[in-house]
Design an enzyme around this catalytic site. Sequence first.
Site, short mmCIF file in Angstrom:
data_model
loop_
_atom_site.label_atom_id
_atom_site.label_comp_id
_atom_site.label_asym_id
_atom_site.label_seq_id
_atom_site.Cartn_x
_atom_site.Cartn_y
_atom_site.Cartn_z
N SER A 113 0.81 -1.22 0.00
CA SER A 113 0.00 0.00 0.00
C SER A 113 0.84 1.27 0.00
O SER A 113 1.59 1.52 -0.93
CB SER A 113 -0.96 -0.04 1.19
OG SER A 113 -1.84 1.04 1.14
N HIS A 114 0.75 2.04 1.07
CA HIS A 114 1.41 3.34 1.13
C HIS A 114 2.81 3.25 1.72
O HIS A 114 3.48 4.27 1.85
CB HIS A 114 0.55 4.27 1.98
CG HIS A 114 0.18 3.63 3.29
ND1 HIS A 114 -0.77 2.65 3.36
CD2 HIS A 114 0.67 3.79 4.52
CE1 HIS A 114 -0.87 2.23 4.62
NE2 HIS A 114 0.00 2.91 5.35
N ASP A 277 -2.51 6.53 -3.42
CA ASP A 277 -1.36 5.89 -2.78
C ASP A 277 -0.74 4.79 -3.64
O ASP A 277 -1.09 4.62 -4.81
CB ASP A 277 -1.75 5.33 -1.41
CG ASP A 277 -2.62 4.10 -1.53
OD1 ASP A 277 -3.38 4.01 -2.52
OD2 ASP A 277 -2.55 3.23 -0.65
N ASP A 279 -1.01 1.53 -3.99
CA ASP A 279 -1.84 0.55 -4.70
C ASP A 279 -3.18 1.11 -5.15
O ASP A 279 -4.05 0.36 -5.60
CB ASP A 279 -2.05 -0.70 -3.83
CG ASP A 279 -2.78 -0.38 -2.53
OD1 ASP A 279 -2.64 0.76 -2.04
OD2 ASP A 279 -3.49 -1.26 -2.01
N ASP A 281 -5.76 2.64 -3.60
CA ASP A 281 -7.04 2.60 -2.88
C ASP A 281 -7.28 3.83 -2.00
O ASP A 281 -8.38 4.02 -1.50
CB ASP A 281 -7.22 1.29 -2.09
CG ASP A 281 -6.11 1.02 -1.10
OD1 ASP A 281 -5.18 1.85 -1.02
OD2 ASP A 281 -6.17 -0.01 -0.42
N ARG A 282 -6.25 4.64 -1.78
CA ARG A 282 -6.45 5.83 -0.94
C ARG A 282 -6.63 7.08 -1.80
O ARG A 282 -6.22 7.10 -2.95
CB ARG A 282 -5.24 6.06 -0.04
CG ARG A 282 -5.08 4.99 0.99
CD ARG A 282 -3.99 5.35 1.96
NE ARG A 282 -3.99 4.35 3.02
CZ ARG A 282 -3.42 4.49 4.19
NH1 ARG A 282 -2.76 5.59 4.47
NH2 ARG A 282 -3.48 3.54 5.11
N LYS A 376 -11.50 0.02 -0.78
CA LYS A 376 -11.60 1.46 -0.93
C LYS A 376 -11.00 1.80 -2.30
O LYS A 376 -10.25 1.02 -2.87
CB LYS A 376 -10.90 2.19 0.19
CG LYS A 376 -9.47 1.80 0.46
CD LYS A 376 -9.00 2.51 1.71
CE LYS A 376 -7.58 2.13 2.05
NZ LYS A 376 -7.52 1.11 3.12
#
Length: 543
Positions: A113-114, A277, A279, A281-282, A376
């Site tokens: 992710s982030h 982010d 991947d 999703d943010r 998300k």
Amino acid sequence: MHIQNLSTQPFDGQKPGTSGLRKQVQVFQQAHYLENFVQSIFDTLEGYQGQTLVLGGDGRFYNVPAIQTILKMAAANGFGRVLVGQQGLLSTPAVSAIIRKYKAFGGIVLSASHNPGGSDGDFGIKYNIDNGGPAPEKMTDAIYAHTQTISRYKIVEAADVDLTQTGTTQIAEMKVEVIDAVDDYAELMESLFDFGRIQQMFKSGAFRMQFDAMHAITGPYAKAILEDRLHAVGMLQNCVPLEDFGGGHPDPNLTYAKDLVDVMYGSHAPQLGAASDGDGDRNMILGSHFFVTPSDSLAVLAANAHLVPGYKQGLAGIARSMPTSGAADRVAEALGIDCYETPTGWKFFGNLLDAGKVTLCGEESFGTGSHHVREKDGLWAVLFWLNILAVRQQSVAQILREHWARFGRNFYSRYDYEGVPADAANVLMDTLRGQFDALPGRRFGDHEIEFSDDFSYTDSIDGSLSEKQGIRIGFVGGSRVVFRLSGTGTAGATLRVYLESFEADASKHDQDAQVALADLIKIADDLAGIQRHTGRDKPTVIT
Ligand code: G1P
Ligand code: ZN
């Protein structure tokens, strides 16, 4: 082709956290480490023989080697088909969309992710089930249990698949389809939002935005959707995914998306600023010289959903994670729909979405999404905002001010103390727990504690109980401080302190959040002894 049945030994600590298994790259590069975890996923599943698996990642270092290994293991274990993103790329929400569209058995996303990437950064892997959402805790627990006893894994001896071109090939009996990473996702977005109207807004020349892909996965998606389809030409930055995200933290917040923040707080700032982010999703949403907290963003999307084609029939309900502010709750009340409060992590929204109880979900950690997928979705949130702006023809700041005037404002901030020694963080949390009985009634200046507890949650659909999901200290009048330890870090512990106070009086809405929350910030430190336990006199990140 030859199927190998190789012997292996368990590794310690292959326990998935808030969002899959995340470790430093060097940990994943140990011989058999990835293979053990993947075999443990497969061995936990039932009935996947001949079925379809979706596979892709955020492009970080080790993405492609991991994909090649997983393809060969999927073939050896009997999957019938794998849909893999071109160049090994797929955003987390795109995986979710593709699983749902093609009725796949499940999917594997390679991402941390982030978290930063590169050979010294982090890597991660998570499994999503057939609804397109993260595997529930019951399954991740079973996968973890399996990693502790694993002794063999299966892999086919085969050449690597060419991921550079779309098309179909074969590994042993298994079909491998290399698919365009963006097409299916773009088609879904087009079905939800008024692309014509948004395109008109850009073409008029009166509206500008700046989107920052932070050298991560949303680069190709933003180009294909914002630039090619919606005509946001010359308004994107950092759109080439890099293995190390250009050395940055691919986390869209005021600290790490500094390039974008500089543009949005500079002279000639565009009307909308947004970032996503690692991947995809943010999301972070900014207006000209204006920051929208993710909690407020969820509330604004809910209050304006009737303006957007995909949501104009109305919302079934809203769900937010416990530390997310109560702003959405009051919108839900006005709409006459339920608002659910769940533990941190998207997996807790899955059952509510599947049961049709909620349409929109959000977390304070820059996550917003809806029933269109089971993750998300960063670009979705940006498109939702664009659609609202195209209809309302107002600035982001005006929309927020009107929103607060109607519903009141929840001042909100999160303080993160990253890389704290795990022991010290646990002592801090346990010491707070030990005071629960004595806290109610205690006063700090104007603030009186009303309650303190450890948040626990019973899933209304499957009855599962999740305990110790964050310590809540509630004050008379509705202000709140929440203490939680992160479940996604890879080194030491991260203490998160969530601060919130409610203000109904519109004449006070223009205050800076840090000023409005100053008392609470001081109380949080007094209560928990943050400095005493951690040695830190200030957080590493404030959002
Ligand atoms: C963090 C966020 C949480 C989010 C998760 C995955 O988890 O706080 O809301 O769902 O990342 O993106 P944490 O590190 O707090 O466990
Ligand atoms: Zn993410």
